[in-house]
Design a protein around this motif. Sequence first.
Motif, PDB file in Angstrom:
ATOM      1  N   ASP A   9       8.095  -4.067   0.379  1.00  8.70           N
ATOM      2  CA  ASP A   9       7.650  -5.328   0.985  1.00  8.70           C
ATOM      3  C   ASP A   9       8.772  -6.288   1.380  1.00  8.70           C
ATOM      4  O   ASP A   9       8.732  -7.456   1.004  1.00  8.70           O
ATOM      5  CB  ASP A   9       6.659  -6.012   0.027  1.00  8.70           C
ATOM      6  CG  ASP A   9       5.388  -5.205  -0.142  1.00  8.70           C
ATOM      7  OD1 ASP A   9       4.410  -5.481   0.571  1.00  8.70           O
ATOM      8  OD2 ASP A   9       5.378  -4.259  -0.964  1.00  8.70           O
ATOM      9  N   ASP A  54       5.262  -2.751   4.564  1.00  6.75           N
ATOM     10  CA  ASP A  54       5.559  -4.134   4.931  1.00  6.75           C
ATOM     11  C   ASP A  54       7.064  -4.304   5.138  1.00  6.75           C
ATOM     12  O   ASP A  54       7.674  -5.240   4.620  1.00  6.75           O
ATOM     13  CB  ASP A  54       4.993  -5.136   3.903  1.00  6.75           C
ATOM     14  CG  ASP A  54       3.467  -5.235   3.963  1.00  6.75           C
ATOM     15  OD1 ASP A  54       2.847  -4.639   4.870  1.00  6.75           O
ATOM     16  OD2 ASP A  54       2.879  -5.916   3.097  1.00  6.75           O
ATOM     17  N   ASN A  84       0.351  -3.035   5.750  1.00 13.23           N
ATOM     18  CA  ASN A  84      -0.575  -3.744   6.627  1.00 13.23           C
ATOM     19  C   ASN A  84       0.134  -4.726   7.548  1.00 13.23           C
ATOM     20  O   ASN A  84      -0.404  -5.114   8.577  1.00 13.23           O
ATOM     21  CB  ASN A  84      -1.639  -4.470   5.803  1.00 13.23           C
ATOM     22  CG  ASN A  84      -1.065  -5.298   4.687  1.00 13.23           C
ATOM     23  OD1 ASN A  84      -0.389  -4.776   3.797  1.00 13.23           O
ATOM     24  ND2 ASN A  84      -1.300  -6.592   4.721  1.00 13.23           N
ATOM     25  N   HIS A  85       1.354  -5.152   7.190  1.00 12.93           N
ATOM     26  CA  HIS A  85       2.102  -6.067   8.065  1.00 12.93           C
ATOM     27  C   HIS A  85       2.892  -5.321   9.139  1.00 12.93           C
ATOM     28  O   HIS A  85       3.509  -5.953   9.986  1.00 12.93           O
ATOM     29  CB  HIS A  85       3.053  -6.941   7.238  1.00 12.93           C
ATOM     30  CG  HIS A  85       2.356  -8.070   6.542  1.00 12.93           C
ATOM     31  ND1 HIS A  85       2.343  -9.359   7.015  1.00 12.93           N
ATOM     32  CD2 HIS A  85       1.608  -8.080   5.413  1.00 12.93           C
ATOM     33  CE1 HIS A  85       1.646 -10.129   6.205  1.00 12.93           C
ATOM     34  NE2 HIS A  85       1.188  -9.373   5.206  1.00 12.93           N
ATOM     35  N   HIS A 158       1.431   2.490   0.426  1.00 13.81           N
ATOM     36  CA  HIS A 158       1.618   1.029   0.424  1.00 13.81           C
ATOM     37  C   HIS A 158       0.519   0.375  -0.412  1.00 13.81           C
ATOM     38  O   HIS A 158       0.795  -0.290  -1.401  1.00 13.81           O
ATOM     39  CB  HIS A 158       1.600   0.477   1.853  1.00 13.81           C
ATOM     40  CG  HIS A 158       1.726  -1.023   1.867  1.00 13.81           C
ATOM     41  ND1 HIS A 158       2.860  -1.666   1.456  1.00 13.81           N
ATOM     42  CD2 HIS A 158       0.830  -2.012   2.195  1.00 13.81           C
ATOM     43  CE1 HIS A 158       2.679  -2.978   1.547  1.00 13.81           C
ATOM     44  NE2 HIS A 158       1.459  -3.209   1.983  1.00 13.81           N
ATOM     45  N   HIS A 197       2.686  -3.538  -1.808  1.00 10.01           N
ATOM     46  CA  HIS A 197       1.622  -4.427  -1.338  1.00 10.01           C
ATOM     47  C   HIS A 197       1.363  -5.643  -2.229  1.00 10.01           C
ATOM     48  O   HIS A 197       1.107  -6.730  -1.720  1.00 10.01           O
ATOM     49  CB  HIS A 197       0.322  -3.633  -1.151  1.00 10.01           C
ATOM     50  CG  HIS A 197      -0.771  -4.369  -0.468  1.00 10.01           C
ATOM     51  ND1 HIS A 197      -0.621  -4.977   0.756  1.00 10.01           N
ATOM     52  CD2 HIS A 197      -2.065  -4.605  -0.840  1.00 10.01           C
ATOM     53  CE1 HIS A 197      -1.775  -5.540   1.119  1.00 10.01           C
ATOM     54  NE2 HIS A 197      -2.649  -5.344   0.160  1.00 10.01           N
TER      55      HIS A 197
HETATM   56 FE   LIG Z   1       0.910  -5.295   2.203  1.00  9.93          FE
END
Ligand SMILES: [Fe+2]
Length: 270
Positions: A9, A54, A84-85, A158, A197
Amino acid sequence: MTKIIQISDPHIVIKGELAYGQVDTCTALKKCVDKIKRILPEIGPIDMIIVTGDLTDFGKKEEYSLFREIVEEVGIPYRAIPGNHDNKLTMQKAFADKDWMPINGPINWELDFYDLKLIALDTSITGMAHGNLESISLDFLRASLSTANGRPVLVATHHPPIITGLEKMDIQNLRDSAGLKEILSAHTGELKLICGHVHRNIVGQFGNKLCQIAPGVSHAVTMDLRIDAPNCLTKEPGSFLLHEIRDGILSHQILVDNYDGPFMFYPDSK
Ligand SMILES: [Fe+2]
Ligand SMILES: [Fe+2]
């Protein structure tokens, strides 16, 4: 004895900007790279760095360029999976020169060491915060596990499938994870699931296997287990994990920031 560093991340934003308008994530990743280089004599050599998602905050081409500029300074081979980013298509293009990056489809890959098998699975869904595993990724996992040949296995994702008590993160964890649990639990050898995450070092049980969530290398999700806790980040010291093979898989947490020491416990002794 294989040694893997897990960075998670980093949330890199374009030069001169701050993630969430508040966090200097580029400096945090640079400090992480400096720390790895500095402690290599004590912990190394390192076989591979894995970045569990991320990588960037918005999935922009410029953010991936900056991520590469910073992380490649360490001089250790690295691989990554999206979070997700990230933006899967932009990420695929940004790492198109890397032999581990698939041309299309989910960003899954596997890597074999003589004493360890590393399997990485793409849990990202374009435009969504939560994660999921496509059936093609579960098939990839099944096939990869069948070649473990008794070696310990690290499976990296993730999104974690476990519930952490951090409500705002739990609602965006890895959903529909029954298939993953069934496959991992049916594997008879040593296996550990490693995730990102949540930006906190958390260890929990997933089926009959251990699941460890890596701390963030930059900011953390605030430690607040209350129902309806506000969605907050904390500028806690960043850290990363070192997974190594001894009797089996052993995982250490290493802080990025500098601190005093080391000091001899008994300075007068040799
Ligand atoms: Fe994330
Ligand atoms: Fe994150």
